[in-house]
Design a protein around this motif. Structure first.
Motif, mmCIF file in Angstrom:
data_model
loop_
_atom_site.group_PDB
_atom_site.id
_atom_site.type_symbol
_atom_site.label_atom_id
_atom_site.label_comp_id
_atom_site.label_asym_id
_atom_site.label_seq_id
_atom_site.Cartn_x
_atom_site.Cartn_y
_atom_site.Cartn_z
ATOM 1 N N SER A 148 17.450 -11.665 23.589
ATOM 2 C CA SER A 148 18.672 -11.118 24.175
ATOM 3 C C SER A 148 18.321 -9.922 25.033
ATOM 4 C CB SER A 148 19.657 -10.694 23.082
ATOM 5 O OG SER A 148 19.136 -9.587 22.366
ATOM 6 N N ARG A 149 19.341 -9.418 25.725
ATOM 7 C CA ARG A 149 19.148 -8.251 26.554
ATOM 8 C C ARG A 149 18.688 -7.066 25.708
ATOM 9 N NH1 ARG A 149 20.842 -7.668 31.245
ATOM 10 N NH2 ARG A 149 21.249 -5.458 30.947
ATOM 11 N N GLY A 150 17.786 -6.345 26.222
ATOM 12 C CA GLY A 150 17.340 -5.130 25.565
ATOM 13 C C GLY A 150 16.231 -5.332 24.555
ATOM 14 N N ARG A 151 15.956 -6.579 24.175
ATOM 15 C CA ARG A 151 14.914 -6.816 23.186
ATOM 16 C C ARG A 151 13.532 -6.848 23.798
ATOM 17 N NH1 ARG A 151 16.476 -8.992 18.187
ATOM 18 N NH2 ARG A 151 18.597 -8.284 17.755
#
Lengths: 112, 111
Positions: A96-99
């Motif tokens: 996901s975003r940010g991972r």
């Protein structure tokens, strides 16, 4: 978990030949991308996918095709190899975003 | 357009010295920023994410929105820190993980 698996590790092609670089991940990641790494250029995005059936172009898509028929696999096709495509290719996936991305070990491609 | 600049291609320090790898970005929104490390002939590994504000292997990085920078720092460099370091930006708009990478800085830590 195997993580992100790329095959082959090394490949030599003649100009004009076609081939497919394989990429598979077993982490159920939705996001997958292909990058090429060239000296002094860093990593440049070729194509990416946000899920099965959805792909889009990155910064340097010309000469490459992708498809995403399953969540696990994201093959990169070279249609007609050119010496300018000599590079190290990395596949990467993300949950996901940010991972952040998890990268494969790379395919070193030489086109002669 | 988004852009990540790593002004130093090469950086050489002695073991035990402080090290700072610079990263500046160009983006009008609120980006997500990352540092990746690549040891010799290995795959890239995620080192730090700015949102987690963590310290990995003694490295830290602080996002400075005013200076649009995300410099990577370590107070005492070790020989095993020698590697290629990449700063990367993920734009906040859109739903994809479309990372933009800098061109990298090669860090050499001398004994």
């Amino acid at each position: 978990n195997a993580g992100v698996t790329q095959t082959p590790k090394f490949q030599v092609l003649k100009t004009g030949q076609s081939m497919t670089l394989q990429c598979a991940q077993d982490m159920n990641h939705e996001y997958m991308s292909w990058y090429r790494q060239d000296p002094g250029m860093g990593l440049r995005l070729i194509h990416y996918s946000v899920g099965a059936g959805i792909t889009d172009q990155g910064e340097v898509p010309n000469g490459y095709n992708v498809s995403r028929s399953t969540t696990e696999d994201f093959p990169l096709r070279l249609l007609s190899a050119a010496p300018s495509q000599t590079s190290v290719y990395f596949c990467a996936s993300s949950y996901s975003r940010g991972r952040g991305y998890t990268f494969g070990s790379g395919t070193r491609l030489t086109v002669v | 357009a988004q852009r990540v600049t790593q002004p130093e291609k090469l950086l050489s320090v002695f073991k035990g010295a402080p090290v700072e790898l610079k990263c500046n970005y160009s983006y009008s929104g609120s980006p997500e920023l990352f540092w990746y490390v690549q040891y010799s002939r290995q795959r890239l590994q995620l080192l730090l994410r700015h949102i987690s504000r963590e310290s990995i292997k003694g490295f830290t990085a602080d996002l400075n929105k005013g200076e649009t920078s995300f410099h990577l720092k370590k107070p005492f460099a070790q020989e095993e820190d020698s590697a290629m370091y990449y700063c990367a930006l993920n734009p906040s708009q859109g739903g994809s993980e479309k990372l933009v990478f800098g061109k990298g800085t090669k860090l050499t830590v001398n004994p």
